[in-house]
Scaffold this active site. Structure first.
Site, mmCIF file in Angstrom:
data_model
loop_
_atom_site.group_PDB
_atom_site.id
_atom_site.type_symbol
_atom_site.label_atom_id
_atom_site.label_comp_id
_atom_site.label_asym_id
_atom_site.label_seq_id
_atom_site.Cartn_x
_atom_site.Cartn_y
_atom_site.Cartn_z
ATOM 1 N N GLU A 1 -6.666 -7.719 -0.860
ATOM 2 C CA GLU A 1 -7.255 -7.962 0.421
ATOM 3 C C GLU A 1 -8.698 -7.482 -0.115
ATOM 4 O O GLU A 1 -9.189 -6.587 -0.476
ATOM 5 C CB GLU A 1 -6.700 -6.892 1.378
ATOM 6 C CG GLU A 1 -5.324 -7.053 1.655
ATOM 7 C CD GLU A 1 -4.650 -6.005 2.565
ATOM 8 O OE1 GLU A 1 -5.707 -5.437 3.082
ATOM 9 O OE2 GLU A 1 -3.474 -5.848 2.711
ATOM 10 N N GLU B 1 0.847 -1.290 0.044
ATOM 11 C CA GLU B 1 -0.021 0.006 0.046
ATOM 12 C C GLU B 1 0.978 1.249 0.008
ATOM 13 O O GLU B 1 0.810 2.091 0.870
ATOM 14 C CB GLU B 1 -0.922 0.005 1.128
ATOM 15 C CG GLU B 1 -1.869 -1.325 1.136
ATOM 16 C CD GLU B 1 -2.817 -1.139 2.234
ATOM 17 O OE1 GLU B 1 -3.888 -1.761 2.146
ATOM 18 O OE2 GLU B 1 -2.697 -0.644 3.414
#
Length: 687
Positions: free
Chosen positions: A315, A151
């Site tokens: 995710e 991320e």
């Protein structure tokens, strides 16, 4: 050549952290993963100190055993490079790697993403750990691919360490060459900001008016952060390409101050995304009329698809979410996890991993729940995942590699997004108008793409769409305007909103009549303009083709003046001192048309425009749907005749649909025709 997301089957899996659990649990975990239908697991992205417990001392035993065991269960492993969390020995010995806030406060060890991308030492140490991992696992038969970092630009997307100031200065010297050109681009003659030596130039810093830097400097700062982030990722990608050539490379993101398109084009095989639809629920504007809530997450997935037409969801939300002190998302209701899974798939995902296998028992994410609870006993979320696993094993081959189909695109660009973070005269409008267009198209069952205008965008990319909606591009170059005009001349329909075209690429205002670079296309000028706030009461628009219909003219009003005979007034302001003046115009140009809407879009105004544009659902001839059901189509080529139609019911209540032609639902194998009742949170995949 880029490697595909999935080649032989849909890849379904889960994020797993073997270092968090006794080794005696691993075999049972893997066994149950396989029984659930999982084929892939991600691990390693937060484990630097396990690979390198002290500087220069490397060990791989724990992950060797974890990966070998996963491979024995025929689970593919995605390895994360562990650079999102530098270890304590590193930050203690080399404090210059730490990030610094705008105010000059050094961030300390103890969470994650506490480093800066510019530190030469951090780049060196990151390159070394990635090299060691790639040498060790680059030919491991159980490792299928790599996730770079984790991320990028999440939590923190601004950087003000000494290394960052120096790197920014070097970037500016490459961009502008001379201080004269820098001063011109930044308008430093205003308020006597002129620079006479490069040593005077920094990233934005605190000023007497808090958080109010030079706006042109602030725009360049964001461009630099994106460049610097990509450069940091490139160090790792280059190593992985050399040492692990048969394994794919991705990273998970879509965060601020990062050109994800350039990142993907230059470094990755495909893009990955972390999908948490309840973010749309907990962060939505409580004043919003008729919100989409979790269905609105499809707009983010559309943006991901613009980066990578087929992508991985690294995710996927599988339980209630939240850290100890924030983001308290409720538990998905029965069926919602399955609904959100197919939401991701309908928008282009060919690989999907749930976060996470088992909820952490320690740390900040003890409430970011996974499939299994702490007690590790059977629960309904695991049972729901088993159902999904069986379904995707059965139907996944039918759609992997196919593209989501749309003939309308919502257009964005990074310059306006970044400039609009500071400039309140256009920035907030883009997000509102994007949302209102997406909301209306969703409820009319008209799929849309998101398209990012970039310096290398081609006419061929634009002409795929019948309609382009570019709500508030304040920054517009003449080159961009010329490309958009080519799109219109060959038959495209282009829609602008207020605040279009009046800035150049430095963020300075053109000395031209508004809408600046877009004026010739639109055939109108802006006679006057005003914010609609404070003492200025909201206004309305009366539509020419429906004079009895009034829609709100939200947030900002451009009062238009017709300049060309080819322009037709489609709506006028209904009140205030500019009542009767043009508010909406349509300019016939070549084979196409350019609309100018002088306000910020709302759902009712978009409905009027959809009617005038003649837009209909691609399934209108054979399918009737209630507004709460989403329609998406994935097909192997252009067009929808041989595609799969995904129907998703976002209501907890059953939804009645009508099929005018017989279609087979791949999930159940049932042939449907006539009236059919979808379950609450139900999904159909029609062949």
């Amino acid at each position: 050549m880029k490697k595909p997301v999935a080649a032989e089957r849909f890849e379904l899996g889960v994020c797993y952290y073997p270092e968090h659990w006794p080794e005696s649990m691993w075999a049972d975990d893997y066994r149950r993963m396989v029984e659930t239908g999982f084929t892939v697991v991600r691990m390693g992205e937060f484990a630097w100190s396990l690979f390198e417990p002290e500087e220069g001392q490397f060990q791989f035993g724990l992950f060797d055993r974890a990966i070998d065991l996963a491979h024995s269960y025929r689970l593919k492993v995605i390895m994360g490079t562990p650079t999102a969390t530098p270890p304590a020995w590193l930050t203690e010995q080399y404090p210059e790697v730490l990030n610094v806030t705008y105010e000059g406060v050094t961030m300390q060890h103890g969470m994650r993403r506490h480093y800066n991308y510019s530190s030469p030492k951090y780049r060196e140490l990151c390159a070394r750990i990635v090299t060691k991992l790639a040498e060790h696992y680059g030919s491991h038969p159980g490792v299928t691919g790599w996730q770079i970092d984790n991320e990028l630009n999440c939590e923190v997307n601004v950087f003000y360490s000494e290394s960052d100031h120096l790197a920014f200065r070097t970037w500016l010297q490459d961009k502008y060459v001379t201080l004269d050109k820098l001063n011109e681009a930044w308008g430093t003659v205003f308020w006597n900001q002129t620079y006479t030596r490069w040593s005077q130039v920094y990233l934005t810093r605190p000023t007497p008016s808090p958080n109010q830097p030079n706006p042109h400097q602030a725009l360049d700062e964001k461009r630099f952060i994106s460049y610097n982030t990509i450069y940091f990722a490139k160090i790792q990608a280059d190593i992985l390409r050399e040492l692990a050539p048969n394994q794919w490379v991705t990273t998970n993101g879509l965060f601020g101050h990062l050109d994800s398109h350039e990142l993907n084009d230059e470094l990755l095989d495909f893009f990955s995304y972390d999908s948490y639809p309840q973010f749309s629920t907990i962060y939505f504007d409580p004043a919003e009329v008729n919100p989409l809530r979790d269905r609105g997450w499809g707009l983010s997935l559309s943006a991901v698809r613009s980066v990578s037409s087929n992508f991985c969801v690294m995710e996927q939300q599988s339980g209630p979410g939240g850290w100890v002190n924030r983001m308290d998302m409720p538990s998905p209701k029965p069926g919602q996890m399955r609904l959100w899974t197919y939401q991701s798939i309908a928008h282009g995902a060919d690989m999907l991993l749930y976060f996470r296998w088992r909820t952490a028992t320690m740390g900040n994410e003890i409430y970011w729940h996974g499939l299994n609870d702490y007690h590790n006993q059977p629960n309904r979320r695991v049972k729901e995942a088993e159902q999904i696993g069986k379904e995707l094993a059965k139907i996944g081959k039918a759609f992997i590699g196919s593209r989501t189909q749309a003939n309308i695109a919502i257009v964005r660009d990074y310059d306006n997004e970044w400039d609009g973070e500071y400039d309140v005269w256009h920035g907030p409008f883009m997000w509102q108008s994007n949302k209102e267009w997406f909301k209306t198209l969703q409820r009319k069952h008209i799929p849309n793409d998101v398209l990012y205008m970039r310096s290398n965008t081609t006419l061929a990319e634009l002409v795929r769409y019948e309609v382009l909606v570019y709500p508030h591009p304040a920054i517009m170059s003449d080159d961009t305007a010329a490309l958009l005009d080519q799109y219109v001349q060959q038959g495209g329909k282009l829609i602008f909103g207020c605040r279009t075209g009046y800035k150049d690429t430095t963020g300075q205002c053109y000395m031209r009549p508004f809408p600046g670079a877009a004026q010739e296309m639109c055939g109108v000028t802006v006679e006057e303009f005003t914010m609609v706030k404070g003492t200025r009461q909201p206004t309305s628009i009366s539509w020419t083709n429906a004079p009895e219909t009034l829609t709100g003219a939200d947030a900002f009003n451009d009062i238009l003046h017709v300049e060309e005979d080819s322009v037709e007034v489609m709506g006028t302001y209904a009140n205030d001192y500019y009542a009767g003046k043009p508010a909406v115009t349509r300019n016939k140009r070549g084979k196409g048309e350019v609309w100018y809407y002088g306000a910020v879009f709302n759902e009712q105004a978009v409905l009027q425009m959809i009617g005038s544009l003649g837009l209909n659902s691609p399934a209108a001839e054979w399918l009737e749907l209630p507004s709460e059901v989403e329609l998406q189509i994935r097909a192997a080529g252009e067009g929808t005749s041989a595609g799969l139609t995904f129907l998703l019911n976002y209501s907890e209540e059953p939804a009645e649909i009508v099929l005018k032609e017989s279609r087979t639902d791949l999930l159940s194998g049932q042939t449907l025709s006539g009236s059919y009742t979808m379950d609450g949170y139900g999904v159909l995949v029609l062949e």
